[in-house]
Scaffold this active site. Structure first.
Site, PDB file in Angstrom:
ATOM      1  N   ASP A 118      49.409  17.624 -42.409  1.00  0.00           N
ATOM      2  CA  ASP A 118      49.929  16.014 -42.835  1.00  0.00           C
ATOM      3  C   ASP A 118      50.869  17.116 -42.812  1.00  0.00           C
ATOM      4  OD1 ASP A 118      47.710  14.384 -42.318  1.00  0.00           O
ATOM      5  OD2 ASP A 118      47.722  13.787 -45.098  1.00  0.00           O
ATOM      6  N   ASP A 175      43.067   1.081 -39.828  1.00  0.00           N
ATOM      7  CA  ASP A 175      42.210   1.247 -41.719  1.00  0.00           C
ATOM      8  C   ASP A 175      42.105   0.109 -42.128  1.00  0.00           C
ATOM      9  OD1 ASP A 175      43.906   3.533 -40.201  1.00  0.00           O
ATOM     10  OD2 ASP A 175      45.793   2.562 -40.721  1.00  0.00           O
TER      11      ASP A 175
END
Length: 245
Positions: free
Chosen positions: A11, A133
């Site tokens: 990330d 999600d």
């Protein structure tokens, strides 16, 4: 036993490799310079896929980290799946043309599934992953701030029909907390679709990975547990399959 890919997360925020808690800015618990070196290290340890997220893009600063992403692509030889800030067909196309193997489409895919068709037609469905999600059993969008009112199986089946080649399913309720996870939402999604599903969220132990390996899950993205030493990556590879991505 069905084996699965162990996919390290890289990330990126402000040009560095970070790990956030629950995806919230300001919660950085791991900060490492030179993300391309981090990516190469995972490849050298045996990673066959890398999961790269442009957090600045996800937070609305799309122009950031382009050079970092390019350097990762140039440094590693394994496939890279990349998400974060992909809001238009051009955004996705630019990344695929850059050398990203698969783009991960979130809000864009959920709100405009016809764009998934367009990209699938242009680049092939194998190049398109949609991110679902889930929070409180409903898919959330726009940085996990808005509920769609629909479940992951509902949207997964719909987006599969619109040309998605895979799904990244994240259990927001447990993401980044290193507290384990609930299998039920994942199993419901796996029963609903017949495209590869990659799981993310709460994978903390080798036992968690073993549990996933006994399902139809294609792979699991692991971040904090790897960076904090809760899971030894090379030990986890015993659960990894050897087959084409």
């Amino acid at each position: 036993m069905i084996l699965l890919y162990i996919i390290p997360a890289v990330d990126i925020k402000n040009g560095k490799c970070v790990q956030l808690v629950q995806g919230k800015p300001g919660t950085e618990q791991v900060i490492i310079d030179n993300p391309h070196e981090v990516a190469k290290n995972w490849e050298d340890k045996g990673a066959e896929i890398l999961h790269v997220i442009n957090l600045d893009g996800a937070f609305g600063e799309n122009s950031k980290n382009r050079e970092v992403i390019e350097k990762i692509i140039d440094t590693v030889s394994v496939p890279v799946q990349l998400g974060g800030g992909i809001r238009t067909v051009d955004d996705a196309a630019n990344l695929l043309d850059l050398g990203v193997e698969k783009v991960i489409l979130g809000t864009m895919a959920v709100e405009n599934p016809e764009l998934v068709n367009q990209l699938s037609d242009d680049y092939g469905s194998d190049s398109i992953i949609v991110a679902l999600d889930s929070k409180n059993s409903e898919v959330v969008v726009k940085g996990w701030t808005e509920s769609t009112g629909k479940t992951a199986p509902e949207l997964g089946l719909s987006l599969q029909k619109h040309g998605a080649g895979g799904i990244l399913f994240t259990n927001v309720d447990v993401e980044g907390l290193l507290s384990g996870f609930n299998m039920d939402p994942l199993l419901e999604l796996l029963d609903a679709v017949n495209i590869p599903v990659i799981y993310s969220g709460g994978v903390t132990t080798l036992e968690d990975i073993e549990t996933l390996s006994k399902t139809k899950t294609f792979g699991t993205v692991i971040g904090s547990a790897l960076y904090k030493g809760r899971i030894d990556f090379e030990t986890a590879l015993k659960f990894q399959a050897v087959h084409s991505f």
